[in-house]
Each structure stands twice: as structure tokens, then as C-alpha cells.
Design a protein around this motif. Structure first.
Motif, mmCIF file in Angstrom:
data_model
loop_
_atom_site.group_PDB
_atom_site.id
_atom_site.type_symbol
_atom_site.label_atom_id
_atom_site.label_comp_id
_atom_site.label_asym_id
_atom_site.label_seq_id
_atom_site.Cartn_x
_atom_site.Cartn_y
_atom_site.Cartn_z
ATOM 1 N N VAL A 232 1.075 -1.218 -0.056
ATOM 2 C CA VAL A 232 -0.325 -0.529 0.135
ATOM 3 C C VAL A 232 1.082 1.043 -0.258
ATOM 4 C CG1 VAL A 232 -1.467 1.434 0.944
ATOM 5 C CG2 VAL A 232 -2.028 -1.450 0.782
ATOM 6 N N THR A 233 0.715 2.070 -1.091
ATOM 7 C CA THR A 233 1.654 3.000 -1.004
ATOM 8 C C THR A 233 0.515 4.289 -1.278
ATOM 9 O OG1 THR A 233 3.361 2.077 -2.124
ATOM 10 C CG2 THR A 233 3.852 3.992 -2.443
ATOM 11 N N LEU A 234 0.745 5.101 -0.941
ATOM 12 C CA LEU A 234 -0.114 7.131 -0.936
ATOM 13 C C LEU A 234 0.874 7.592 -1.551
ATOM 14 C CD1 LEU A 234 -0.696 7.625 3.186
ATOM 15 C CD2 LEU A 234 -1.877 6.376 1.079
ATOM 16 N N VAL A 235 0.498 8.258 -2.997
ATOM 17 C CA VAL A 235 1.464 8.711 -3.862
ATOM 18 C C VAL A 235 0.922 9.894 -3.988
ATOM 19 C CG1 VAL A 235 1.786 8.593 -6.465
ATOM 20 C CG2 VAL A 235 1.593 6.677 -4.720
ATOM 21 N N LEU A 236 1.646 11.504 -3.504
ATOM 22 C CA LEU A 236 1.261 12.306 -4.048
ATOM 23 C C LEU A 236 1.336 13.330 -5.107
ATOM 24 C CD1 LEU A 236 0.612 14.813 -2.464
ATOM 25 C CD2 LEU A 236 2.529 15.640 -0.931
ATOM 26 N N GLU A 237 0.695 14.149 -5.927
ATOM 27 C CA GLU A 237 1.357 14.128 -7.188
ATOM 28 C C GLU A 237 1.270 15.650 -7.513
ATOM 29 O OE1 GLU A 237 0.468 11.523 -10.948
ATOM 30 O OE2 GLU A 237 -0.977 11.270 -9.135
ATOM 31 N N VAL A 238 2.351 16.391 -7.775
ATOM 32 C CA VAL A 238 1.928 17.881 -7.747
ATOM 33 C C VAL A 238 2.824 19.416 -9.138
ATOM 34 C CG1 VAL A 238 2.874 17.594 -5.015
ATOM 35 C CG2 VAL A 238 3.753 18.873 -6.514
ATOM 36 N N VAL A 239 1.553 20.035 -9.044
ATOM 37 C CA VAL A 239 2.239 20.640 -10.157
ATOM 38 C C VAL A 239 2.703 22.230 -9.571
ATOM 39 C CG1 VAL A 239 1.115 22.346 -12.189
ATOM 40 C CG2 VAL A 239 0.577 20.045 -12.408
ATOM 41 N N THR A 240 4.574 22.445 -9.650
ATOM 42 C CA THR A 240 4.186 23.176 -9.326
ATOM 43 C C THR A 240 4.997 24.649 -10.326
ATOM 44 O OG1 THR A 240 6.775 22.964 -9.346
ATOM 45 C CG2 THR A 240 5.637 22.157 -7.726
#
Length: 310
Positions: A232-240
Motif C-alpha cells: 500500500v503506497t500513498l502517491v502525492l502528485e503536484v504541479v509547481t
């Protein structure tokens, strides 16, 4: 009626240092976190989350064992509508990769975790200020894998159960080309990339176990091999701002190339980059207008030619 109580989550990352601050978003970094202690990621909690989740935002895929056999990756739509506890059991018994997209930023139980992740990363890395952020939960079978690919958004992972090995390659030729990224940004190609086992000697190899965190630079190709238990992995995706500009320039270069021009640079500074960003934004606006059938298609080839050599 009493006001709702805001769930407080302890700062996730435990060992962030000056080294991490210097490398974050520039290099491959790994650290430790304490999110795995939360009672939100056991089988019962995950099943309940899946039952609450919009199944239109749920990816369920299977794959073969050869890391070069990308064609073995395929959707398993019959699993998408299983009850949560049945889907968890299917993951445990077969070879599945399940991604509950936007679960972190939309689910009422998980959103406090998402907020804590972002709040702490902003605090630990002055100047890092995402324009947009999303978070998903990936549940993977023992022995599953994700083939080599390059994400368009900046990505980081928090491992809360099981183990995964992540191989991260430099974000340049021969691992990924600007032409390949242009195709992804134009919607003509997937994020998948061809894989050569000899490249592994140049990869950063990270073993993420329970409580592990990893992040890498924008567009860095990576592949994943899961361990011998459910992951189980929490994946954070961001736009900077940085990724927005970089992707905008590549998108514009792709448009210019398909108009018969030959842009020479993918640099993100100067007047050339600013003009390319304007081209990219104008093209996206025109596409949206065409889709709504409220405006005719328009192009500015004279403007394009002015930046052909930029």
C-alpha cells in the motif's frame, strides 16, 4: 449542532535535513515517515475506502513478469466494481495494481492525511509552493510491477504497507527524450517508455519498506517492482510553477514541430520560453473552445515562426 472536529495528523516525515532540502525536487531523496502508524490502511479500512470511492477514478490493471514486456499491462474492468473487501482479496491472490486516484484529496477519512503531507512539505522546503496537488492510494499484489514510465507531474511516495523497489533513471536521453515528453503532453502517447536492462547501472535504486518515503525530479523515468506481500503506497502528485513552465515549453515545442517547424531549445528561461508558454496556453484554450463548439479554430503561425530557432 456542534462544529465538526478537524482531525489532526502528526507531521508525517521524521528525518528531513538540510541535505533533503537541497535535493528535494532536484535529485532522488529518501526519508522516513510515520503515516504507517495510522489505523487507516489495514484491510478493513482500505475496503471501506474503496467502497466510498468513485469507481470511475479507480484503475485496476494486471501485468506480466518481464520488465520489458509493456504489452502485458492491461485493464481488468471486471474488478473495478467489486466490493472493497473482495477487491482486496483479489489483489492478495492474483497480480493486480489498483490505483484509487484522488482518494487522498477527496476521501473524508484520508483528506487530513493529504493536508498534513502538503503542509509539512511546504514548511520543510521554503519556496516550494505547489499550484495544484492530488493524492492517490496504490494497492499492489505481491510480485506485481509497474513498467518504466515518466510522469508529467512531480511525484513522491509514502510506503505504508509492504515493500517496493523503485528504480529511478536520469530525466534525459537515452532514458527519456524531449520528443517523447512532447507526445505525452499532446495526448498522442502514453507515459510508458522502452526499457533496456543495461540502464539499471545508471539508476538510483530505492527499497521502500513500511515507513519509507521517496521523491525524484520531474520527468525522471522510473519503474517499480513490488515485494512478497500486499503493498500500500500513498502517491502525492503536484504541479509547481517550475513543472508548469517546463511542461508548457515542451507542449509548445510539440505543437511547433507538428506545424512543420523545428524548435531548437526546451529551455525554461528568457523571452523564448515566455512566448512558448503563451502558445501552449492559447492552444489549450482553443482546444477547450472547440470542444464546446463556441469558437472557431485559430492558429498563429507567424508567432510560431518567430520562436522556431529559440
Amino acid at each position: 449542532m456542534p462544529a465538526p472536529v478537524r482531525t489532526r495528523i502528526a507531521p508525517p516525515l521524521l528525518d528531513w535535513s538540510e541535505y533533503h532540502r537541497g535535493e528535494f525536487a532536484r535529485g532522488v531523496v529518501s526519508a522516513r515517515h510515520q503515516l504507517a502508524r495510522l489505523p487507516l490502511f489495514d484491510d478493513a479500512a482500505l475496503a471501506a475506502m474503496l467502497d466510498r470511492h468513485d469507481r470511475a477514478s479507480l484503475d485496476v490493471c494486471t501485468m506480466g513478469r518481464d520488465p520489458a514486456e509493456r504489452s502485458s499491462w492491461r485493464d481488468v474492468p471486471v474488478c473495478r466494481h467489486l466490493p472493497g473487501h473482495h477487491l482486496i482479496e483479489a489483489v492478495r491472490q492474483t497480480r493486480l495494481w489498483v490505483h484509487a486516484r484522488h482518494a487522498l484529496d477527496t476521501d473524508s477519512e484520508l483528506k487530513p492525511v493529504f493536508n498534513a503531507m502538503l503542509e509539512q512539505l511546504r514548511h520543510l522546503n521554503p519556496g516550494w509552493s505547489p499550484l495544484r496537488a492530488y493524492g492517490g492510494v496504490v494497492i499492489a499484489s505481491p510480485g506485481a510491477q509497474v513498467f518504466l514510465h515518466s510522469d508529467i507531474s512531480e511525484t513522491m511516495m509514502y510506503q505504508v504497507r509492504g515493500q517496493q523497489e523503485v528504480f529511478v533513471y536520469p530525466p534525459r536521453d537515452p532514458w527519456v527524450s524531449d520528443r517523447a515528453l512532447e507526445g505525452v503532453l499532446l495526448g498522442e502517447a502514453s507515459e510508458d517508455l522502452p526499457y533496456d536492462p543495461s540502464w539499471d547501472s545508471e539508476a538510483a535504486h530505492i527499497t521502500l519498506e513500511r515507513g519509507g518515503f521517496a521523491a525524484w525530479p520531474l520527468h525522471a523515468p522510473h519503474r517499480i517492482r513490488y515485494g512478497n506481500e500486499l503493498s500500500v503506497t500513498l502517491v502525492l502528485e503536484v504541479v509547481t510553477q517550475e513543472s508548469l513552465v517546463r511542461n508548457g515549453v515542451l507542449h509548445a515545442n510539440g505543437l511547433l514541430r507538428r506545424a512543420g517547424l523545428n524548435p531548437k531549445s526546451a529551455g525554461t528561461g528568457g523571452i523564448g520560453a515566455a512566448v512558448k508558454l503563451a502558445i501552449s496556453r492559447a492552444a489549450k484554450t482553443a482546444t477547450a473552445l472547440r470542444q464546446r463548439k463556441s469558437a472557431p479554430e485559430a492558429s498563429d503561425i507567424s508567432l510560431a515562426r518567430a520562436v522556431e530557432q529559440v
